[in-house]
Design an enzyme around this catalytic site. Structure first.
Site, short mmCIF file in Angstrom:
data_model
loop_
_atom_site.label_atom_id
_atom_site.label_comp_id
_atom_site.label_asym_id
_atom_site.label_seq_id
_atom_site.Cartn_x
_atom_site.Cartn_y
_atom_site.Cartn_z
N ARG A 1 -17.34 0.94 -14.65
CA ARG A 1 -18.49 1.69 -14.13
C ARG A 1 -18.17 3.18 -13.96
O ARG A 1 -19.00 3.93 -13.47
CB ARG A 1 -18.92 1.09 -12.79
N LYS B 1 -5.79 -13.16 -4.45
CA LYS B 1 -5.39 -11.76 -4.66
C LYS B 1 -5.37 -11.40 -6.15
O LYS B 1 -5.64 -10.26 -6.52
CB LYS B 1 -3.99 -11.53 -4.07
N LYS C 1 -21.34 0.46 7.21
CA LYS C 1 -20.20 0.69 6.31
C LYS C 1 -19.02 1.32 7.03
O LYS C 1 -17.87 0.96 6.80
CB LYS C 1 -20.62 1.57 5.14
N ARG D 1 -14.77 11.98 2.11
CA ARG D 1 -15.07 10.83 1.25
C ARG D 1 -16.35 10.14 1.71
O ARG D 1 -16.39 8.94 1.91
CB ARG D 1 -13.91 9.84 1.26
N THR E 1 -14.00 -0.02 7.75
CA THR E 1 -12.64 0.49 7.90
C THR E 1 -12.10 0.16 9.29
O THR E 1 -10.91 -0.15 9.44
CB THR E 1 -12.61 2.01 7.67
N GLN F 1 -10.81 -3.28 9.21
CA GLN F 1 -9.51 -3.31 8.55
C GLN F 1 -8.41 -2.87 9.50
O GLN F 1 -7.32 -3.46 9.55
CB GLN F 1 -9.54 -2.40 7.32
N HIS G 1 -2.54 -1.38 -2.61
CA HIS G 1 -2.90 -2.60 -1.89
C HIS G 1 -3.13 -3.76 -2.85
O HIS G 1 -2.68 -4.89 -2.60
CB HIS G 1 -4.17 -2.34 -1.06
#
Length: 332
Positions: free
Chosen positions: A139, A126, A206, A268, A210, A213, A152
């Site tokens: 970036r 982590k 992609k 998003r 989520t 998760q 997180h």
């Protein structure tokens, strides 16, 4: 007043010493485990850099590309995550654990020490993952530095220091194993994404990152929920189970909100995705506007085109179909 401050400081030190006394003695020789102060200092420096110092340094600089560094970094984390999952399995989850009420083995047996080692390694991973945000800053990907991301990356290492220190193993380590499994997939995706446009065709999944998760947090919360329905359980630190349950539920809510904003409301959308107008005459790709075989730079820094209305003489696209065509573009 001075005496009251001294008494408060004395009580605070007593509490601090009491908390440190509960740390598993098998971890005393592991890096950064002698005290929570170094770990806390690292996280505070991280927050200071990504929220203040880094953006100020990069304000008048061009973004770094860092392609090669990101590829190496992401695939190294894939390898590390695979190793962590394997070690969790071999330390108990695939050998002696029941996947229900599993107590912490506090002995010095080889398997118990193996669990201690992988628990610490998971926590240390982590700390390594803080580099994610540093890459965003260098970036100039400011849209990626969200509350969810920052919370997180800072909250989990801080809480897991105490989790590893007090409870390295047992049923409380389930969510660490699941989290590492998810990170195998996640950093593999990031590694491919960093490799460039030639790999974009392999990243159609992609959206499901989520979803993975969310499944993770459901599994973690369900596993912790078992504890509340057992007649008896000899797991030594029930507080860890309570925190894990709250953690899984809280992050499920946060990631669910991200899913809604990204894939239901479309606020998003991935910047590299192609936005194609309904009439098929114009597309937007990576911040560049293409119309009927012509190519125009739109000048936006984040790769999202908001419409082009000027004439072709100044480098923008001219819409021959007038307001009706523009209306279709807005609708798209």
């Amino acid at each position: 007043m001075l005496q009251e401050i001294q008494e408060f400081g004395s009580h605070a030190m007593d509490i601090y010493d009491y908390l440190l006394a509960g740390v598993d003695p098998r971890l005393k020789d592991y890096p950064l485990m002698q005290s929570p102060v170094p770990m806390t200092a690292i996280l505070l420096c991280y927050l200071f850099f990504v929220l203040y110092l880094g953006p100020r340094i990069m304000a008048n600089r061009k973004p770094f590309q860092l392609k090669e560094a990101m590829i190496v970094y992401n695939f190294l984390l894939v390898a590390l995550s695979i190793f962590i999952v394997y070690e969790f399995l071999m330390s108990g989850w695939a050998t002696t654990y029941t996947w229900r009420c599993d107590a912490i083995d506090t002995s010095d047996s080889p398997q118990a020490l193996r669990m201690v080692r992988v628990a610490w390694l998971f926590w240390f991973s982590k700390i390594i993952e803080l580099i994610d945000t540093i890459f965003f800053v260098l970036r100039k990907k400011h849209s990626q530095i969200t509350f969810l991301h920052i919370f997180h990356h800072s909250f989990m290492p801080w809480t897991w220091w105490w989790g590893v220190g007090y409870a390295p193993g047992g049923m409380g380590s389930f969510h660490a194993m699941v989290n590492s499994s998810v990170h195998v997939v996640m950093y593999f995706y990031y590694g491919l994404a960093a490799a460039g446009p030639s790999f974009q065709k392999f990243l159609w999944w992609k959206k499901y990152m989520t979803a993975i998760q969310l499944i993770q947090f459901v599994l973690v919360s369900l596993h912790a929920t078992q504890y509340y329905f057992m007649d008896s359980c000899d797991y030594q630190f029930p507080m860890i189970i309570h925190l894990i349950w709250m953690y899984g539920t809280f992050f499920f809510v946060l990631f669910s909100n991200f899913w809604i904003q990204a894939y239901v409301k479309g606020k998003r959308l991935p910047k590299q995705d192609i936005k194609q107008c309904q009439n098929g005459t114009a597309v937007y790709t990576n911040g560049k506007y293409h119309e009927n075989g012509k190519h125009h730079e739109n000048g936006t820094s984040n790769g999202i085109t908001h419409g082009v209305t000027n004439g072709t003489s100044n480098g923008s696209a001219h819409h021959e179909n007038g307001s009706a065509h523009m209306g279709k573009m807005k609708k798209a």
